[in-house]
Design a protein around this motif. Structure first.
Motif, short mmCIF file in Angstrom:
data_model
loop_
_atom_site.label_atom_id
_atom_site.label_comp_id
_atom_site.label_asym_id
_atom_site.label_seq_id
_atom_site.Cartn_x
_atom_site.Cartn_y
_atom_site.Cartn_z
N TYR A 98 0.83 -1.20 0.00
CA TYR A 98 0.00 0.00 0.00
C TYR A 98 0.88 1.27 0.00
O TYR A 98 0.64 2.19 -0.78
N ASN A 99 1.89 1.28 0.86
CA ASN A 99 2.78 2.45 0.95
C ASN A 99 3.56 2.69 -0.33
O ASN A 99 3.96 3.82 -0.62
N ALA A 100 3.78 1.63 -1.10
CA ALA A 100 4.49 1.76 -2.38
C ALA A 100 3.52 2.04 -3.53
O ALA A 100 3.91 2.03 -4.70
N ASP A 101 2.26 2.28 -3.21
CA ASP A 101 1.21 2.56 -4.19
C ASP A 101 1.01 1.42 -5.20
O ASP A 101 0.64 1.65 -6.34
N LEU A 102 1.25 0.19 -4.74
CA LEU A 102 1.00 -0.97 -5.60
C LEU A 102 -0.41 -1.49 -5.46
O LEU A 102 -0.91 -2.19 -6.34
N ILE A 103 -1.05 -1.16 -4.35
CA ILE A 103 -2.44 -1.55 -4.13
C ILE A 103 -3.18 -0.37 -3.50
O ILE A 103 -2.56 0.50 -2.89
N THR A 104 -4.49 -0.38 -3.66
CA THR A 104 -5.31 0.65 -3.03
C THR A 104 -5.64 0.23 -1.61
O THR A 104 -5.43 -0.92 -1.22
N ARG A 105 -6.18 1.14 -0.84
CA ARG A 105 -6.62 0.82 0.53
C ARG A 105 -7.66 -0.29 0.49
O ARG A 105 -7.62 -1.22 1.29
N ARG A 106 -8.58 -0.20 -0.45
CA ARG A 106 -9.63 -1.22 -0.58
C ARG A 106 -9.03 -2.59 -0.88
O ARG A 106 -9.40 -3.59 -0.27
N GLU A 107 -8.09 -2.63 -1.81
CA GLU A 107 -7.43 -3.90 -2.14
C GLU A 107 -6.68 -4.46 -0.93
O GLU A 107 -6.72 -5.67 -0.67
N GLY A 108 -6.03 -3.57 -0.20
CA GLY A 108 -5.33 -3.99 1.01
C GLY A 108 -6.28 -4.57 2.04
O GLY A 108 -5.98 -5.60 2.67
N ASN A 109 -7.42 -3.94 2.21
CA ASN A 109 -8.41 -4.45 3.15
C ASN A 109 -8.94 -5.82 2.72
O ASN A 109 -9.13 -6.70 3.57
N ILE A 110 -9.16 -5.99 1.44
CA ILE A 110 -9.61 -7.29 0.93
C ILE A 110 -8.53 -8.35 1.18
O ILE A 110 -8.83 -9.48 1.60
N MET A 111 -7.27 -7.99 0.93
CA MET A 111 -6.18 -8.92 1.17
C MET A 111 -6.10 -9.29 2.65
O MET A 111 -5.88 -10.46 3.01
N MET A 112 -6.29 -8.30 3.53
CA MET A 112 -6.24 -8.55 4.97
C MET A 112 -7.34 -9.54 5.40
O MET A 112 -7.08 -10.43 6.21
N VAL A 113 -8.51 -9.38 4.85
CA VAL A 113 -9.59 -10.30 5.18
C VAL A 113 -9.27 -11.71 4.69
O VAL A 113 -9.49 -12.70 5.39
N ALA A 114 -8.68 -11.81 3.50
CA ALA A 114 -8.38 -13.12 2.92
C ALA A 114 -7.35 -13.90 3.74
O ALA A 114 -7.40 -15.13 3.78
N ILE A 115 -6.44 -13.21 4.40
CA ILE A 115 -5.38 -13.91 5.13
C ILE A 115 -5.61 -13.90 6.65
O ILE A 115 -4.76 -14.36 7.41
N SER A 116 -6.75 -13.40 7.09
CA SER A 116 -7.00 -13.28 8.53
C SER A 116 -7.23 -14.65 9.17
O SER A 116 -7.64 -15.62 8.53
N LEU A 136 -0.83 -15.40 0.23
CA LEU A 136 -0.19 -14.11 -0.03
C LEU A 136 0.84 -14.23 -1.16
O LEU A 136 0.95 -13.32 -1.98
N SER A 137 1.52 -15.36 -1.25
CA SER A 137 2.47 -15.57 -2.36
C SER A 137 1.73 -15.55 -3.69
O SER A 137 2.21 -14.95 -4.66
N ALA A 138 0.57 -16.18 -3.73
CA ALA A 138 -0.22 -16.18 -4.97
C ALA A 138 -0.66 -14.77 -5.34
O ALA A 138 -0.61 -14.37 -6.51
N MET A 139 -1.06 -13.98 -4.34
CA MET A 139 -1.46 -12.60 -4.59
C MET A 139 -0.29 -11.78 -5.12
O MET A 139 -0.44 -11.00 -6.07
N LEU A 140 0.87 -11.94 -4.50
CA LEU A 140 2.06 -11.20 -4.94
C LEU A 140 2.49 -11.61 -6.34
O LEU A 140 2.88 -10.76 -7.14
N ASN A 141 2.41 -12.90 -6.63
CA ASN A 141 2.74 -13.35 -7.99
C ASN A 141 1.79 -12.74 -9.01
O ASN A 141 2.20 -12.35 -10.10
N ARG A 142 0.53 -12.64 -8.66
CA ARG A 142 -0.44 -12.02 -9.56
C ARG A 142 -0.10 -10.54 -9.79
O ARG A 142 -0.13 -10.05 -10.91
N LEU A 143 0.25 -9.84 -8.72
CA LEU A 143 0.66 -8.44 -8.84
C LEU A 143 1.91 -8.30 -9.70
O LEU A 143 2.03 -7.38 -10.49
N ARG A 144 2.83 -9.22 -9.50
CA ARG A 144 4.10 -9.16 -10.25
C ARG A 144 3.85 -9.26 -11.73
O ARG A 144 4.44 -8.55 -12.53
N PHE A 145 2.95 -10.13 -12.14
CA PHE A 145 2.71 -10.31 -13.57
C PHE A 145 1.82 -9.25 -14.16
O PHE A 145 1.83 -9.01 -15.35
N GLU A 146 1.06 -8.57 -13.33
CA GLU A 146 0.25 -7.45 -13.83
C GLU A 146 1.07 -6.19 -13.98
O GLU A 146 0.71 -5.30 -14.71
#
Length: 147
Positions: A98-116, A136-146
């Motif tokens: 989020y701090n690196a502007d790679l995801i929005t606050r909303r996306e971060g919140n969704i990610m937090m719920v998914a890994i809670s 989280l690895s799968a999410m990061l890999n998806r971000l990497r390829f996008e």
């Protein structure tokens, strides 16, 4: 206080080099407390790279990660995950994204719920942390390829 002091210096320069004993003396604490602060607050998941040299002329070097591009940052975060991940470590990684502007606050919140812990609902902590690392690895890999 120690964390705030070091972050204040890092706000002025991208890298600092400290002597553990000097900082311990300045804050009137034992050197192991400096180690604890650095180990828990200045992690790659939090956007920092720490290097140290032991011995008489030893030092601790802390630098903010300034990846050349988004892919480099994502790859560094991926390499820090390993086979298991606590909820706090995962939260730190998401905050770094989020701090690196790679995801929005909303996306971060969704990610937090998914890994809670509540979402994963596994009674075995080792299984929960392995599952969280995989998600989280799968999410990061998806971000990497996008990117």
């Amino acid at each position: 206080m120690i964390e705030d002091y070091l972050k204040e210096i890092l706000g002025q320069t991208p890298e600092i080099e400290i002597k553990r004993s000097d900082i311990a003396h300045q804050f009137d604490v034992v050197p192991s407390q400096i180690n604890y602060v650095i180990k828990t607050r200045f992690t790659i998941q939090n956007g920092y790279l720490v290097r140290s040299k032991r011995g008489g002329g030893g030092y601790i070097r802390i630098e903010q990660i300034n990846a050349l591009d988004n892919v480099d940052l994502i790859e560094m975060l991926l390499s820090s995950i390993g086979d298991s991940l606590t909820e706090r470590e995962a939260s730190n990684i998401i905050a770094t994204l989020y701090n690196a502007d790679l995801i929005t606050r909303r996306e971060g919140n969704i990610m937090m719920v998914a890994i809670s812990r509540q979402t994963l609902a596994v009674d075995n902590r080792q299984v929960e942390e392995a599952l969280r690392a995989n998600i989280l690895s799968a999410m990061l890999n998806r971000l990497r390829f996008e990117n």
